[in-house]
Design an enzyme around this catalytic site. Structure first.
Site, mmCIF file in Angstrom:
data_model
loop_
_atom_site.group_PDB
_atom_site.id
_atom_site.type_symbol
_atom_site.label_atom_id
_atom_site.label_comp_id
_atom_site.label_asym_id
_atom_site.label_seq_id
_atom_site.Cartn_x
_atom_site.Cartn_y
_atom_site.Cartn_z
ATOM 1 N N ASP A 102 12.018 -6.199 -1.682
ATOM 2 C CA ASP A 102 11.494 -5.975 -3.015
ATOM 3 C C ASP A 102 10.924 -7.315 -3.483
ATOM 4 O O ASP A 102 11.259 -8.360 -2.934
ATOM 5 C CB ASP A 102 12.667 -5.531 -3.889
ATOM 6 N N THR A 116 10.287 -8.304 -7.159
ATOM 7 C CA THR A 116 10.890 -8.785 -8.393
ATOM 8 C C THR A 116 12.399 -8.861 -8.242
ATOM 9 O O THR A 116 13.039 -7.879 -7.887
ATOM 10 C CB THR A 116 10.543 -7.835 -9.538
ATOM 11 N N GLY A 163 6.702 -2.657 -6.898
ATOM 12 C CA GLY A 163 6.023 -1.811 -7.868
ATOM 13 C C GLY A 163 5.002 -2.601 -8.652
ATOM 14 O O GLY A 163 4.303 -2.066 -9.488
ATOM 15 N N ASP A 164 4.928 -3.865 -8.328
ATOM 16 C CA ASP A 164 4.093 -4.761 -9.117
ATOM 17 C C ASP A 164 2.625 -4.646 -8.734
ATOM 18 O O ASP A 164 2.258 -3.985 -7.762
ATOM 19 C CB ASP A 164 4.585 -6.194 -8.914
ATOM 20 N N ARG A 192 2.539 -1.505 -5.984
ATOM 21 C CA ARG A 192 2.511 -0.326 -6.845
ATOM 22 C C ARG A 192 3.221 0.851 -6.195
ATOM 23 O O ARG A 192 2.697 1.952 -6.114
ATOM 24 C CB ARG A 192 1.084 0.058 -7.173
ATOM 25 N N LYS A 247 8.802 3.728 -1.397
ATOM 26 C CA LYS A 247 9.450 2.660 -0.630
ATOM 27 C C LYS A 247 10.289 3.271 0.485
ATOM 28 O O LYS A 247 10.228 2.850 1.640
ATOM 29 C CB LYS A 247 10.343 1.830 -1.554
ATOM 30 N N ASP A 276 17.238 -5.618 -5.382
ATOM 31 C CA ASP A 276 18.257 -5.889 -6.383
ATOM 32 C C ASP A 276 18.301 -4.838 -7.481
ATOM 33 O O ASP A 276 19.218 -4.829 -8.269
ATOM 34 C CB ASP A 276 18.029 -7.260 -7.002
#
Lengths: 366, 1119
Positions: B381, B383, B665-666, B780, B786, B807
């Site tokens: 991940d 973030t 997701g960023d 995104r 995922k 996390d």
């Protein structure tokens, strides 16, 4: 599901339990064990350490091997097959006419010649071939507690002894297939003096069984002093025996279950071809060899049938060294292993030397 | 006067009994044993051993049932004790949960009861700081505003106080309330709930109230800042959302276990074929006259009468029993013990201890230790994992003018108006715009001010997610902000620097202090919540002047289409630049609602909120309708700093041959720059982009474009690259060109969901491209996507081992999907940690976890497995060979005691110690040379070649032991007094050689001799000798046969036996020593090469210069 819900609870615990004390204890202890930092010896086998080992092994094993080989070769051994399969053999008649019911023992005598004198103690073995003493049904067909003098077992032998546990509704003592098939040929040796006289060679029948077997593992019921005939009253002799167990030997010390011939037989052999110690010819004096070279006669009372299962019977005379009987295997094996090690050492040394120099030259441009 | 809480009617029926506790007490003391035994014998291995045991009991077999019964009993007992202990713990936990005292209102009286006895429809009273015993609909609160505060930290990790509302217009007096509740079927989503309440009043039509998640108090959450509430239970026991969320954790099996099973199968074949060979030969041998039943060895009557075929069958079974030790019952125990004990080293490791959160690593499952050494793909991940999720407001842009704080000192008193925004360009937007922007930042959020007093204090201190005001002390009081998203806190704090302070909320009024220290209050009318699909959130407030204002903030892509286009361009520049610098950007827009507009929006929102069906869709439709035609005010940039040593860790992982995929997701730009910063993308990396941007070239349809791009990239990355040797893909040669692949969620769903026929083709292409890229960035991504990606890689050819690290709650799906799931004890709560297999405090710990622990565990367990098979093969092979010499009569070579003890006592401890303590390469070296990880890749030590080597070694040793002694017994007169040895001496000599050789073999393989190893290795050998003396030294009354009486002592008295033992041990070990010497010359060179390679990486450059490179690297992007 249960586990996970348990985890959930644990988490709850995390939240409710908070305080400096609990937080502090979470830091792992700084012990060598927990941090996987125990002091350790880290041996690295390199050519440098292994190569000398090869040479040492080589240099050590070859002499040992030669020593063993020489020792084995110095052992005198004489072997004679008296099965009587061949019609020309003196025991042919006995072997052909064998019958369990015959009351008259059949005897035969085999002449043989010892080319070399046998010094020191000479051990007389009988050897059997194709006799499966290590067959499972056979090996377990005994009752050690009976043989250890247990009176209860004497009266009711173990089930393992079947079908040699009872005869005529009486318990068999000693029970089981091993005891039943005890080797009962009588072997006697005669020296043919060049002047024509036949001298019987005295054979010692003591000291052929393991001491511990004779004195601890095998015991007559009722103790040493008891009258064997009365002790074995109410038991039956093994079906293939000619005499009851209480009449195996005239010597009370060597009679009943503690008869050494019997004990030797009861130690089942590892392989279908085996030998067992029969008698010992004690050395008399330093001057005369125990068995001088010359002509001998082996007198056999032929009681033991082996032809039904293609077996062979042998009589073996052998001297003994510190390593036991004659067996060139160990000596040869040691010489071979030593030589291989030494050879490998040389080859590795060459490889290592060559390789090492190439490695060095490769390093230079770097 | 009917009590409320009549049985809720559900849209569809469901079982009516709801008195189940969280977990039904499954086992009692009395039924523990049978249940446990049943469970244990369902395991195929245990069942096999049970069958063997039963065969031994029933059939006349060569070895006594004790020989296999005792080890089985041992195994079963150990497992039962372990499981019993766990059961007991669970019971204790269950009791705490199920027997939790609660107060239930019944007919107006308060009754104390236990939590498991709550029935659906009961009215439950909960006091402050208590957890809710089941899912409740809030009916009554002691707070004036009919709200209560709740923290769901134990559910999703969000530590902020959430406000829940009572059902509107319910009677204050619960006794007189009469109502029914309809609600949906229980479902695990914590944030969704739809229901309806019918309130019956004596004289009127029943009123209908809609119920939403804001009315539902979840089991496990804790009541805060509220004295007491009353609620009606709607879901209890297994139907609570908490319980539903903990289901479905699937068992993960490691690759090593699969290897073990494969090997077991091979050994089972060996076992069966051995038994078959022996049975066949037995009957061949017996067919010769005189062999089967010689006069000296008669059969019993029963044996004679047995049916021939039955006899053959029992013979076969007997042989199976005789050779069954080849499949070691103790291996399972040893492997389990190794895993269980070994996992402690991870928890104990001080390097994993993080002083910040005061915690070390956490091991949730010990089954996967060795899998850590086998990882080929890491899915991370971004973030909170790669980055710290510690947001800091960097700059903003108002009307296209950049505002940036450069001076750290000025941050401290950023509050004062005189220090106002420092514009780099000395150009400022109009003051009005500036203040509007700052007000927007202050109002458009769901942040709460942490109340300085109250009991929540100590609680929130320890929780993640609290972003106090470190380094930024507020002027008058020590307040902190709590929010579910750290971005919001950063924004509020950012606004504070510029002079606008959010003071908190009081009964739906938001108070902010403006630059002139005046307090402005706004009525909060509506919050249009953030959700990942809309990627934006809005608030509607009413200012003092009575204007209804809508403030909206969200991702650029979701804001830009909804604002007037002429404003977009000047801000877009800033946003994109900020994004490439690795900042998280948000755009802020506003809209003034006319009273008519507001009235309509209000009505729509209310209607949508009350909808029972498709409430979500309706709400979103209303949201979209309201959030339109806005005016763009500005954009913000928030920095999310990289985790400590993130770049070094990633570099090490790549050096170890692990492919790193970033799933986030960023935004693409942000994620890309993070990748550059983490050195996942290098300067020379050629980026292949498959995003909405590259797909839209306007001319052709997206599908066609997708097809073309995929083919093009495939050509580039797969076909044109010289094929690396199969299996050697992790070899030394690096591909000349590194490729990085970027895909976004929309494109990915196109790949996955395009028309039937092409879908698998695309998927295939996509996978092949990805596998040839060093790094893949998927941005995104929805959580499910995922997991989809992880699953795709997991199921691809060669089934590589995957690891997911994350996390947040959004990573849970991929953590559960991957072979190994790792949770970071980060700021986004405990959800990931709870669902993970291992949890570590920081990303940097991953390096040691994989390269250090993983590598060691793999080597240890691989050696353990191979060694176990080996030692049992050379244990049983002589016994098999012996059958050829004993008339195939199933005569065991070894005594029963040796058969039983071999695996339990004589040879088990050294290998256990080895498998716990071995460090063939010390940890520091492993960490320094990441390439060493490649040496064990692809299950290298448990492939067929090493297995074959070990098997061969076992066969060689077995042959050597048997025939060495066989030749010695050519003349059994081995004692110096001429006495002869029997079959038990034979077996004992073989066994002695066996025990010593097998132990020495392990000693030879041990590279790390701690005192424990010394103690255990030499101790086992001593124990063997002492045991043999002891066992042979006494006439054991319970034994039927005194087979070994003084056999061992006599063996030692024979010089020949000594000589043969020494010879055979030495000869057995010779190939191993030789191999060590022959392999050694390669060793130093390999090590040099590794050293050279890692050195070639150059001095570790800091992340910053690399970040700078991103601009030049842009040109490399293939568009």
């Amino acid at each position: 599901m249960m586990a996970s819900s348990y985890n959930a609870k644990e988490e709850d615990g995390h939240i409710t339990v908070s305080g400096p004390g609990t937080l502090k204890s979470k830091k792992p202890d700084n012990t060598a064990f927990k941090q996987q930092r125990l002091p350790a010896w880290q041996p690295i086998l390199t050519a440098g350490t292994v190569l000398p080992a090869f040479f040492v092994i080589g240099l050590l094993f070859i002499p040992i091997g030669i020593g063993l080989y020489v020792t084995s070769n110095n052992i005198k051994e004489f072997e004679i097959d008296y099965t009587g399969t061949d019609p020309s053999s003196p025991c042919y008649n006995c072997s052909v006419n064998f019958s369990w019911n015959s009351s008259r023992p059949c005897s035969c005598s085999l002449p043989f010649t010892l080319e070399q004198p046998f010094e020191s103690n000479v051990f007389v073995y009988y050897g059997l071939s194709n006799f499966y003493q290590n067959h499972r049904r056979y090996v377990k067909s005994r009752d050690d507690s009976q043989l250890n003098g247990n009176v209860d077992s004497l009266k009711s032998p173990s089930k393992e002894c079947e079908p040699y546990a009872h005869s005529d509704n009486k318990p068999i003592a000693p029970c089981g297939a091993i005891a039943n098939s005890m080797f009962n040929d009588t072997l006697e040796l005669f020296f043919m003096d060049p002047n024509g006289t036949r001298i019987q060679i005295p054979l010692t029948k003591r000291g052929i069984a393991w001491w511990t077997d004779k004195h601890v593992k095998f015991r007559n019921p009722g103790g040493d002093s008891a009258n064997l005939t009365s002790v074995f009253q109410g038991t039956s002799k093994p079906v293939n025996w000619h005499r009851p167990v209480s009449e195996l030997d005239s010597d009370p010390e060597n009679n009943g279950f503690v008869n050494e011939d019997f004990i030797v037989w009861m130690r089942t052999a590892a392989l279908p071809t085996f030998r067992k110690l029969y008698r010992i010819v004690q050395k008399k004096s330093h001057l005369v060899p125990t068995l001088p070279s010359g002509n001998y006669t082996l007198e056999v009372v032929y009681n033991y049938p082996v032809r039904s299962f293609d077996g062979r019977k042998r009589m073996i005379l052998s001297t003994i060294s510190w390593m036991g009987g004659k067996n060139p295997f160990l000596g040869l094996a040691y010489i071979t292993v030593g030589a291989v090690c030494f050879f490998l050492g040389v080859v590795l040394l060459v490889i290592h030397h060559k390789y090492g120099s190439r490695n060095n030259s490769a390093d230079i441009p770097n | 006067m009917l009590a409320i809480g009549r049985r809720p009617l559900r849209p569809s029926s469901r079982p009516s009994s709801a008195t189940i506790g969280l977990c039904p007490p499954s086992t009692q003391v009395w039924n523990f044993l049978p249940k446990n035994l049943f469970e244990q014998f369902r395991r195929i291995a245990n069942f096999y051993f049970l069958i063997i045991f039963l065969v031994q009991v029933i059939v006349d077999t060569p070895t006594s049932p004790v020989t296999s019964g005792l080890p089985l009993f041992f195994v079963i007992t150990v497992t039962a004790i372990k499981q019993g202990y766990e059961d007991w713990l669970r019971h204790k936990a269950d009791n705490e949960v199920n027997k939790y005292p609660v107060t239930v209102l019944e007919n107006g009286r308060r009754m104390g009861t236990e939590s498991e006895k709550i029935k659906v429809g009961d009215v439950v009273e909960v006091n402050e700081d208590e957890t809710f015993p089941c899912d409740l609909i809030l009916l009554q609160s002691t707070r004036d505003d009919d709200t209560c505060f709740v923290t769901t930290a134990s559910l999703d990790g969000e530590s902020n106080h959430k406000t829940h509302y009572t059902v509107p217009d319910t009677e204050k007096d619960l006794d007189s309330l009469s109502a029914t509740i309809e609600c949906e079927q229980p479902q695990p989503d914590l944030y969704k709930f739809v229901g309806r309440m019918h309130i019956y009043k004596t004289d009127r039509e029943p009123e209908i109230r809609s119920l939403g998640p804001e009315n539902l108090l979840l089991k496990g959450a804790t009541l805060k800042n509220t004295q007491r509430i009353c609620g009606v239970a709607v879901y209890t026991g297994m139907e609570t959302k908490m319980a539903l969320n903990y289901q479905g954790k699937s068992q993960k099996r490691s690759a090593v276990e699969k290897s073990i099973n494969a090997f077991l199968l091979v050994y089972l074949c060996i076992l069966v074929s051995k038994a078959l060979v022996c049975t066949t030969l037995k009957y061949v041998w017996q067919s010769k006259p005189g062999q089967d039943e010689p006069w000296y060895n008669q059969k019993t009557q029963r044996e004679k009468e047995t049916n021939l075929y039955l006899k053959m069958f029992t013979d076969f079974l007997s042989f199976m029993v005789l050779f069954n030790f080849i499949i070691p019952v103790s291996m399972y125990v040893t492997v389990e013990m190794q895993k269980f004990l070994g996992s402690f080293f991870i928890t104990w490791d001080r390097d994993f201890y993080d002083p910040e959160i005061q915690e070390g690593a956490l091991v949730n499952t010990s089954d996967l230790n060795e899998e850590l050494g086998q990882v080929e793909y890491v899915f991370t991940d971004k973030t909170g994992t790669l980055t710290q999720n510690n947001m800091e407001f960097i700059e903003c842009c108002i009307d296209g003018f950049q505002y940036k704080y450069r001076d750290a000192v000025s941050e401290l008193d950023g509050f004062s108006a005189t220090d106002g925004p420092v514009s780099k360009l000395q150009e400022k937007a109009g003051k009005e715009r500036e203040e509007l922007f700052l007000r927007a930042l202050c109002l458009c959020h769901t942040v709460q001010v942490k109340e300085p007093t109250g009991r929540g204090q100590d609680h929130t201190d320890s929780m993640a997610g609290v972003d106090g005001m470190e380094g930024c002390p507020p002027p008058h009081e020590q307040t902190g902000f709590i929010a579910s998203s750290p971005d919001e806190v950063a924004l509020v704090k950012g606004a504070m620097r510029y002079g606008f302070t959010f003071l908190g909320m009081e009964s739906k009024k938001m108070k902010i202090m403006n630059r002139s220290n005046a307090i402005e209050t706004y009525d909060l009318l509506h919050v249009l919540n953030f959700d990942p699909v809309r990627r934006r959130m809005s608030v509607i407030v009413r200012s003092k002047s009575g204007d209804a204002l809508l403030f909206c903030k969200g991702a650029d892509s979701s804001i830009f289409p909804r604002v007037r286009q002429e404003e977009v361009e000047k801000i877009r520049v800033h946003v994109e630049r900020n994004a490439t610098e690795g900042y998280r950007t948000l755009c802020v827009a506003y809209k003034k609602l006319s009273p008519e507009e507001y009235a309509r929006a209000d009505a729509d929102l209310q209607a949508a909120r009350l909808a029972l069906q498709d409430r979500e869709e309706k709400l979103i439709a209303v949201y979209n309708q309201v959030e339109a035609g806005m005016t763009l005010i500005g954009a913000t940039a928030v920095e999310d700093r990289l985790q400590e040593e993130a770049a070094e860790t990633m570099e090490a992982l790549q050096g170890a041959g692990i492919k790193v995929w970033v799933l986030t997701g960023d935004k693409m730009e942000t994620a890309k720059s993070t990748c550059y910063a983490c050195r996942l993308f290098q300067r020379g990396t050629e980026l292949l982009e498959l995003t909405v941007r590259t797909l839209e070239d306007g001319v052709r349809k997206r599908e066609e474009r997708l097809h073309d791009l995929l083919l093009e990239y495939h050509k580039k990355a797969v076909q044109d690259v010289p094929p690396t040797k199969p299996g050697g893909s992790r070899g030394w040669s690096k591909p000349s060109q590194d490729f990085g692949f970027i895909i976004d969620g929309a494109s990915l769903s196109m790949v996955f969901n395009s028309s039937e026929s092409s879908s698998s083709h695309y998927k295939n292409l996509f996978l092949q491209i990805c596998q040839n890229c060093t790094t893949v960035l998927c941005c995104r991504m929805a959580p499910l996507q995922k997991a989809q990606i992880v699953k795709m890689v997991k199921c691809s050819k060669g089934s590589p081992i995957t690891l997911s690290i994350g996390d947040g709650a959004n990573d849970v799906s991929m953590i559960l999907e991957a072979h190994v799931g790792i949770g970071i004890k980060g700021k986004e709560g405990r959800q990931a940690v709870r669902n993970s297999d291992y949890a570590i405090p920081k990303l940097k710990h991953l390096k040691k976890l994989l390269l250090g622990h993983g590598h060691l565990y793999y080597v240890r367990i691989a050696h353990l497995v191979q060694y176990f098979f080996y030692k049992n093969l050379c244990f049983i092979l002589p016994q098999f060979l012996y059958q050829f010499f004993c008339g195939y009569s199933q005569q065991p070579l070894y005594d029963a005691a040796y058969l039983t003890m071999y695996n339990i006592c004589f040879t088990s401890m050294p290998i256990l110690a080895y498998s716990l303590l071995e460090q063939h390469i010390c940890v520091e070296v492993l960490l320094d040379n990441a390439t060493l990880y490649r040496s064990i890749a692809k299950n290298a030590m448990l492939r067929w070649v090493p297995f074959f080597y070990w098997t061969l070694l076992g066969v060689f040793h077995g042959l050597l032991f048997f025939f060495g002694v066989r030749f010695l017994f050519g003349n059994p007169a081995l004692q110096a007094n001429g006495q002869v040895f029997g079959n038990w001496s034979y077996g004992t000599i073989v066994f002695t050689v066996l025990v010593f050789t097998v132990t020495f073999k392990l000693a030879l393989d041990t590279r790390h001799w701690t005192w424990i190893n010394h103690f255990v290795i030499w101790g086992s050998l001593c124990f063997y000798v002492i045991f043999s003396f002891f066992w042979g030294g006494i006439i054991w009354p319970f034994l039927k046969q005194q087979r070994l009486y003084y056999v061992f002592a006599h063996m030692l008295s024979s010089a020949s036996a000594w000589l043969v033992i020494v010879l055979l041990i030495l000869l057995s070990l010779l190939p191993d020593i030789l191999l060590v010497v022959l392999r050694k010359p390669l060793g130093p060179r390999a090590r040099q090469r590794q050293a050279g390679e890692s050195g070639a990486g150059g001095p570790k450059s800091s992340a910053q210069p690399l970040l700078m490179r991103t601009f030049s690297d842009e040109s490399n992007t293939v568009v």
